[in-house]
Design a protein around this motif. Structure first.
Motif, mmCIF file in Angstrom:
data_model
loop_
_atom_site.group_PDB
_atom_site.id
_atom_site.type_symbol
_atom_site.label_atom_id
_atom_site.label_comp_id
_atom_site.label_asym_id
_atom_site.label_seq_id
_atom_site.Cartn_x
_atom_site.Cartn_y
_atom_site.Cartn_z
ATOM 1 N N ALA A 183 1.348 -0.986 0.023
ATOM 2 C CA ALA A 183 0.148 -0.141 -0.160
ATOM 3 C C ALA A 183 1.577 0.908 0.093
ATOM 4 O O ALA A 183 0.296 2.590 0.227
ATOM 5 N N GLU A 184 2.384 1.346 0.077
ATOM 6 C CA GLU A 184 3.234 2.327 -0.387
ATOM 7 C C GLU A 184 3.059 2.886 -1.444
ATOM 8 O O GLU A 184 2.923 1.995 -2.595
ATOM 9 N N PRO A 185 2.865 4.412 -1.177
ATOM 10 C CA PRO A 185 3.022 5.474 -2.615
ATOM 11 C C PRO A 185 4.314 4.650 -3.393
ATOM 12 O O PRO A 185 5.298 4.446 -2.449
ATOM 13 N N ARG A 186 4.369 4.747 -4.991
ATOM 14 C CA ARG A 186 4.886 5.155 -5.562
ATOM 15 C C ARG A 186 5.553 6.739 -5.965
ATOM 16 O O ARG A 186 4.726 7.475 -6.435
ATOM 17 N N GLY A 187 6.726 6.550 -6.776
ATOM 18 C CA GLY A 187 6.547 7.430 -8.382
ATOM 19 C C GLY A 187 6.031 7.293 -8.353
ATOM 20 O O GLY A 187 5.154 6.099 -9.410
ATOM 21 N N LYS A 188 5.965 8.719 -9.739
ATOM 22 C CA LYS A 188 5.126 8.721 -10.571
ATOM 23 C C LYS A 188 5.662 8.547 -11.767
ATOM 24 O O LYS A 188 7.110 8.704 -12.005
ATOM 25 N N SER A 189 4.722 7.620 -13.119
ATOM 26 C CA SER A 189 5.446 6.948 -13.552
ATOM 27 C C SER A 189 4.521 7.308 -14.904
ATOM 28 O O SER A 189 3.433 7.648 -14.963
ATOM 29 N N LYS A 190 5.119 7.043 -16.496
ATOM 30 C CA LYS A 190 4.444 7.725 -17.763
ATOM 31 C C LYS A 190 4.605 6.355 -18.796
ATOM 32 O O LYS A 190 6.184 6.409 -18.408
ATOM 33 N N LEU A 304 26.881 -0.712 -8.573
ATOM 34 C CA LEU A 304 26.884 0.797 -8.984
ATOM 35 C C LEU A 304 25.376 1.729 -8.715
ATOM 36 O O LEU A 304 25.583 3.020 -7.888
ATOM 37 N N MET A 305 24.779 0.684 -7.788
ATOM 38 C CA MET A 305 23.299 1.489 -7.588
ATOM 39 C C MET A 305 23.834 1.071 -5.748
ATOM 40 O O MET A 305 22.994 2.515 -5.541
ATOM 41 N N GLY A 306 24.720 0.500 -5.584
ATOM 42 C CA GLY A 306 25.205 1.416 -3.820
ATOM 43 C C GLY A 306 26.435 2.389 -4.261
ATOM 44 O O GLY A 306 26.441 2.696 -3.058
ATOM 45 N N ARG A 307 26.886 3.577 -5.160
ATOM 46 C CA ARG A 307 26.505 4.493 -5.710
ATOM 47 C C ARG A 307 26.414 5.588 -5.399
ATOM 48 O O ARG A 307 26.530 6.876 -5.741
ATOM 49 N N PHE A 308 24.877 5.314 -5.383
ATOM 50 C CA PHE A 308 24.262 6.259 -6.861
ATOM 51 C C PHE A 308 23.453 7.369 -5.522
ATOM 52 O O PHE A 308 23.768 6.874 -4.264
ATOM 53 N N ILE A 309 24.073 8.538 -6.270
ATOM 54 C CA ILE A 309 23.325 9.763 -5.241
ATOM 55 C C ILE A 309 22.096 9.587 -5.040
ATOM 56 O O ILE A 309 21.711 10.419 -3.547
ATOM 57 N N GLY A 310 20.883 9.419 -6.060
ATOM 58 C CA GLY A 310 19.881 9.205 -5.571
ATOM 59 C C GLY A 310 19.346 8.419 -4.398
ATOM 60 O O GLY A 310 18.169 8.282 -3.689
ATOM 61 N N LEU A 311 20.125 7.492 -3.794
ATOM 62 C CA LEU A 311 19.662 6.487 -3.104
ATOM 63 C C LEU A 311 20.200 6.860 -1.430
ATOM 64 O O LEU A 311 20.220 5.673 -0.660
ATOM 65 N N LYS A 312 20.897 8.172 -1.774
ATOM 66 C CA LYS A 312 21.835 8.001 0.281
ATOM 67 C C LYS A 312 21.076 9.517 0.369
ATOM 68 O O LYS A 312 20.496 10.698 -0.709
ATOM 69 N N THR A 313 21.076 9.238 1.338
ATOM 70 C CA THR A 313 21.336 10.569 2.247
ATOM 71 C C THR A 313 22.019 11.605 2.335
ATOM 72 O O THR A 313 23.670 11.659 1.778
ATOM 73 N N GLY A 314 21.883 12.829 2.856
ATOM 74 C CA GLY A 314 23.179 13.982 2.782
ATOM 75 C C GLY A 314 23.872 13.387 3.706
ATOM 76 O O GLY A 314 25.650 13.624 3.676
ATOM 77 N N ASP A 366 12.433 -0.591 -7.448
ATOM 78 C CA ASP A 366 11.889 -0.390 -5.813
ATOM 79 C C ASP A 366 13.005 0.372 -5.561
ATOM 80 O O ASP A 366 12.533 0.936 -4.319
ATOM 81 N N ALA A 367 14.345 0.553 -5.688
ATOM 82 C CA ALA A 367 15.391 0.290 -4.767
ATOM 83 C C ALA A 367 15.001 1.971 -5.069
ATOM 84 O O ALA A 367 15.107 2.723 -3.950
ATOM 85 N N ILE A 368 15.033 2.760 -6.340
ATOM 86 C CA ILE A 368 14.090 4.418 -6.229
ATOM 87 C C ILE A 368 13.472 5.006 -5.199
ATOM 88 O O ILE A 368 13.655 6.152 -4.720
ATOM 89 N N ASP A 369 11.950 4.051 -5.311
ATOM 90 C CA ASP A 369 10.813 4.107 -4.522
ATOM 91 C C ASP A 369 11.115 4.009 -2.947
ATOM 92 O O ASP A 369 10.914 4.857 -2.669
ATOM 93 N N ASN A 370 12.189 3.479 -2.621
ATOM 94 C CA ASN A 370 12.752 3.204 -1.148
ATOM 95 C C ASN A 370 13.506 4.078 -1.089
ATOM 96 O O ASN A 370 14.512 3.980 -0.008
ATOM 97 N N ALA A 371 13.879 5.165 -2.193
ATOM 98 C CA ALA A 371 15.360 6.293 -1.591
ATOM 99 C C ALA A 371 14.795 6.985 -0.610
ATOM 100 O O ALA A 371 13.969 7.152 -0.424
ATOM 101 N N THR A 377 15.273 11.668 -8.113
ATOM 102 C CA THR A 377 15.650 10.576 -9.168
ATOM 103 C C THR A 377 14.725 10.263 -10.027
ATOM 104 O O THR A 377 13.495 10.515 -9.630
ATOM 105 N N ALA A 378 15.584 10.233 -11.425
ATOM 106 C CA ALA A 378 14.428 10.246 -12.494
ATOM 107 C C ALA A 378 15.845 8.360 -13.198
ATOM 108 O O ALA A 378 16.149 8.707 -13.387
ATOM 109 N N LEU A 379 14.048 8.076 -13.197
ATOM 110 C CA LEU A 379 14.823 6.243 -13.981
ATOM 111 C C LEU A 379 13.819 6.563 -15.093
ATOM 112 O O LEU A 379 12.366 6.651 -15.796
ATOM 113 N N PHE A 380 14.954 6.473 -16.232
ATOM 114 C CA PHE A 380 13.838 6.412 -18.160
ATOM 115 C C PHE A 380 14.382 4.970 -18.816
ATOM 116 O O PHE A 380 15.664 4.442 -18.771
#
Length: 390
Positions: A183-190, A304-314, A366-371, A377-380
């Motif tokens: 039931a968790e909200p997800r990012g907007k997708s098109k 690579l995803m472990g080094r992704f800026i979008g998945l890290k806190t400040g 899922d990793a981006i949704d849980n960031a 973060t944008a995923l194309f």
């Protein structure tokens, strides 16, 4: 009359030769016999009739000229030529305003209005508390909206493949009402559909996706390697534009310029041989190889995803080494295209490959949704071209 009689004589002789066994005659004797009546007539006209001589010369000269002109027109109209645009988009102070004024004729007051409303971000640096040059208002020309971006190219991902055969990744985000386990909200997708301009070859399609230009048949020879891209592209701008000119709110805590990474189809490295800081290309020319490129992507993506800026806190970004954060990740999967070339789209191998793509896309989404909530973060997900039924 004498010429006509001689032609008839040679024609009769030619008929007798045709009726006999050709295998017993040398091949060099056949062509002179067939062409000799015309040669004889030509010689007679050239020697006895000067005006006919000029006519024959005109025909002989006009024929190759007409052929050359026709070939040139066909080549020019069918094999469209494209002149590379050598200029590079600058990220200088006021560059966006200058473009609007010089190209579109917008008045300086209108440009200032756009800047004041936040549509342009090409004004001067702010001054921080220490008196030094601070961060620009987030972006090169227009305000920056995301702090990191991932691009996943699934080669030959047809529109109906994405819409109907990727239920876990694409389908669950297009039709969230069908989700019952979360039931968790997800990012907007098109989901958008586009028609690829020919030639639908990977290298030409990547040129279009990275430069915004239209590929041509003249570029198709570059598909065999060595076709380095010498035009302006967003990949080059990520490398060339200073980090202070385009950093984002959260990523402004990163003092050093983050890196960009790539894994997958080696066509990217042919086009951009030095731009990626962390590159893992895999050979793509063997269409019978269904798994090497995709397995390489699956091997390197988690790291690579472990080094992704979008998945890290400040705070996590401050704890990372200077050469560790990744601003952009490009992954190019090739198995769907190779299955289509080898078995066609309606095959058990295609079902298996699409399921594999569905899983890896779902894990990434899922990793981006849980960031962390502070990140954007944008995923194309691209298909560079489609696939026919045969």
């Amino acid at each position: 009359n004498q010429v006509r009689m001689k032609i008839q004589t040679y024609s009769a002789r030619s008929s007798k030769i045709q009726a006999s066994s050709r295998s017993s005659l040398p091949s060099t004797l056949i062509c002179p016999v067939y062409w000799h009546p015309w040669t004889l007539l030509h010689r007679h006209a050239m020697s006895h009739h000067p005006h006919r001589r000029r006519a024959f010369l005109t025909i002989e000269l006009a024929t190759p000229i007409l052929l050359a002109v026709g070939l040139g027109v066909f080549t020019k109209s069918f094999f469209l030529s494209r002149t590379p645009f050598r200029l590079r988009s600058p990220c200088d102070i006021g560059s966006a305003g200058d473009l609007l004024s010089d190209t579109l004729g917008i008045s300086p007051s209108q440009v200032d209005f756009l800047r004041g409303r936040g549509f342009l971000s090409d004004y001067e640096f702010d001054v921080d508390a220490s008196g030094g040059a601070g961060a620009l208002h987030h972006g090169c020309w227009a305000p920056r909206r995301v702090d990191s971006m991932a691009i996943m190219v699934v080669d030959a991902l047809r529109f109906d493949f994405a819409r109907d055969h990727l239920p876990k990744s694409i389908g669950s985000r297009l039709y969230p009402s069908n989700i019952t386990h979360s039931a968790e909200p997800r990012g907007k997708s098109k989901l958008f559909q586009f028609v690829a301009d020919p030639p639908t070859v990977t290298m030409q399609r990547l040129k279009g996706l990275t430069t915004g230009g239209l590929p041509t048949f003249a570029d198709i020879t570059g598909s065999f390697g060595g076709a380095t891209l010498d035009e302006d592209s967003w990949v080059e701008q990520l490398v060339r534009v200073p980090w202070q000119r385009r950093r984002y709110d959260k990523s402004s805590r990163i003092v050093h310029k983050p890196q960009i990474a790539f894994v997958g189809d080696d066509t990217w490295v042919d086009l951009f041989p030095t731009q990626f800081d962390d590159a893992h290309p895999y050979p793509s020319f063997n269409t019978r190889d269904l798994d090497t490129v995709d397995n390489g992507c699956l091997l390197h993506l988690p790291r690579l995803m472990g080094r992704f800026i979008g998945l890290k806190t400040g705070t996590q970004l401050l704890q990372m080494s200077p050469d560790s954060p990744l601003e952009l990740i490009v992954a190019h999967f090739l198995g769907v295209d190779h299955v289509g070339h080898t078995y066609g789209p309606n095959n058990v191998h295609m079902d298996k490959k699409l399921h594999q793509m569905d899983v890896v896309l779902s894990d990434t989404l899922d990793a981006i949704d849980n960031a962390p909530g502070e990140s954007c973060t944008a995923l194309f997900v691209f298909g560079d071209h489609g696939m026919t039924e045969d």
